[in-house]
Write an enzyme that holds these catalytic residues in place. Structure first.
Site, PDB file in Angstrom:
ATOM      1  N   ARG A 146       0.998  -1.321   0.199  1.00 45.70           N
ATOM      2  CA  ARG A 146      -0.151   0.026   0.044  1.00 45.70           C
ATOM      3  C   ARG A 146       0.906   1.299  -0.081  1.00 45.70           C
ATOM      4  NH1 ARG A 146      -2.102  -3.575  -1.309  1.00 45.70           N
ATOM      5  NH2 ARG A 146      -4.042  -4.622  -0.372  1.00 45.70           N
ATOM      6  N   SER A 157     -11.307   0.140   2.688  1.00 46.82           N
ATOM      7  CA  SER A 157     -10.641   0.010   3.948  1.00 46.82           C
ATOM      8  C   SER A 157      -9.830   1.183   4.564  1.00 46.82           C
ATOM      9  CB  SER A 157      -9.601  -1.081   3.517  1.00 46.82           C
ATOM     10  OG  SER A 157      -9.976  -2.424   3.263  1.00 46.82           O
ATOM     11  N   GLU A 196      -4.789   3.807   5.488  1.00 47.05           N
ATOM     12  CA  GLU A 196      -4.863   3.765   4.109  1.00 47.05           C
ATOM     13  C   GLU A 196      -5.459   5.082   3.575  1.00 47.05           C
ATOM     14  OE1 GLU A 196      -6.454   0.583   1.706  1.00 47.05           O
ATOM     15  OE2 GLU A 196      -5.558  -0.929   2.747  1.00 47.05           O
TER      16      GLU A 196
END
Length: 282
Positions: A161, A208, A278
């Site tokens: 990520r 998320s 995130e």
């Protein structure tokens, strides 16, 4: 010359972020192609925010003092010598469908990720054990002064990520993918069924919220801490998937950010784990 109608003033970012919350941007520009974008940037002196589907973004209530550039029109898709080129504004679901129609395998996991190619490149988006940069052959970027560049994956430090640029002040305008698996990695229908049964699809959220810490799942940590359904103002932790925050009742950006902080503090207290977001907060 750019048409004045292409530039909006004090545009509410709640209209362009999937959380349906957030303040206004001073200016909002939606180029129809890369040339228009380049021309605009060559004359721009304001701070720039790039937005695709806004599925990983929260703009604070006081807004963004600069120009937000919306990439939704940069969505060309083509195939040449078995490589697929996609504009940064193409939705990942559309890219996945296009690849499958060309009998190119590996892009199936993208069908389950809300967002665009540009956003996926910027954060190394992934799902079901695959990540977008595994299939990137090359990218085209644009500098904040409107100059186009060709880059390769070696120009970036790619991790979970995270995509770290060697070249500052550049953003993605397109990418070329090599979906080179011999057969389908996943059944798209099954992936979407799995996503729909485990995630709160159809409600205003950003996907998320937190990265999974090493050897842990963020959703499990949040659920084990008794936070499912917990609300701050109009923002609530999803009952269906604890790593999702839902804008349940006209949540302000501050409601959402305060809920994020509360979750982080609770997980730190109960599990001594620091949850990283995130979601990008502007």
């Amino acid at each position: 010359m750019l048409k004045d109608s292409m530039l909006k003033i004090n545009e509410p970012m709640s209209k362009h972020c999937s959380l349906r919350s957030g303040g206004a941007t001073s200016e909002f520009f939606q180029p129809t192609n890369i040339d228009e974008l380049s021309e605009f940037l060559k004359n721009n002196k304001k701070p720039v925010l790039l937005v695709g589907l806004g599925s990983n973004l929260l703009v604070r209530d006081r807004g963004f003092k600069g120009v937000t550039i919306h990439t939704k029109n940069l969505k060309e898709l083509s195939i040449s010598k078995s490589l697929i080129e996609s504009g940064a504004g193409t939705s990942l679901a559309k890219l996945s469908r296009f690849a499958l129609a060309q009998l190119k395998y590996g892009a199936e996991f993208l069908s389950a990720i809300p967002g665009t190619v540009g956003g996926a490149l910027a954060m190394n988006a992934g799902a079901f054990g695959s990540e977008v940069w595994e299939y990137v052959s090359s990218v085209k970027t644009m500098s904040l002064s409107g100059e186009l560049q060709n880059r390769t994956p070696k120009d970036y430090e790619i991790s979970y990520r995270s995509t770290l640029h060697r070249f500052k002040n550049e953003f993605f305008v397109s990418a070329t993918f090599d979906f080179n698996l011999e057969k389908q990695n996943d059944n798209v229908g099954e992936l979407l069924q799995k996503r729909n049964s485990t995630q709160p699809i159809g409600l205003p959220s950003c996907g998320s919220v937190f990265k999974n810490p090493k050897n842990h799942y963020a959703a499990q940590l949040i659920e084990d801490s008794g936070l499912k359904g917990f609300c701050v103002g109009g923002a609530c932790v999803s009952e269906k998937h604890a790593n999702y925050i839902i804008n349940q009742d006209n949540a302000s950006a501050m409601d959402i950010e305060n809920l994020i902080t509360h979750i982080q503090e609770t997980i730190k207290l109960k599990h001594n784990i620091a949850l990283e977001t995130e979601i990008i907060i502007i």
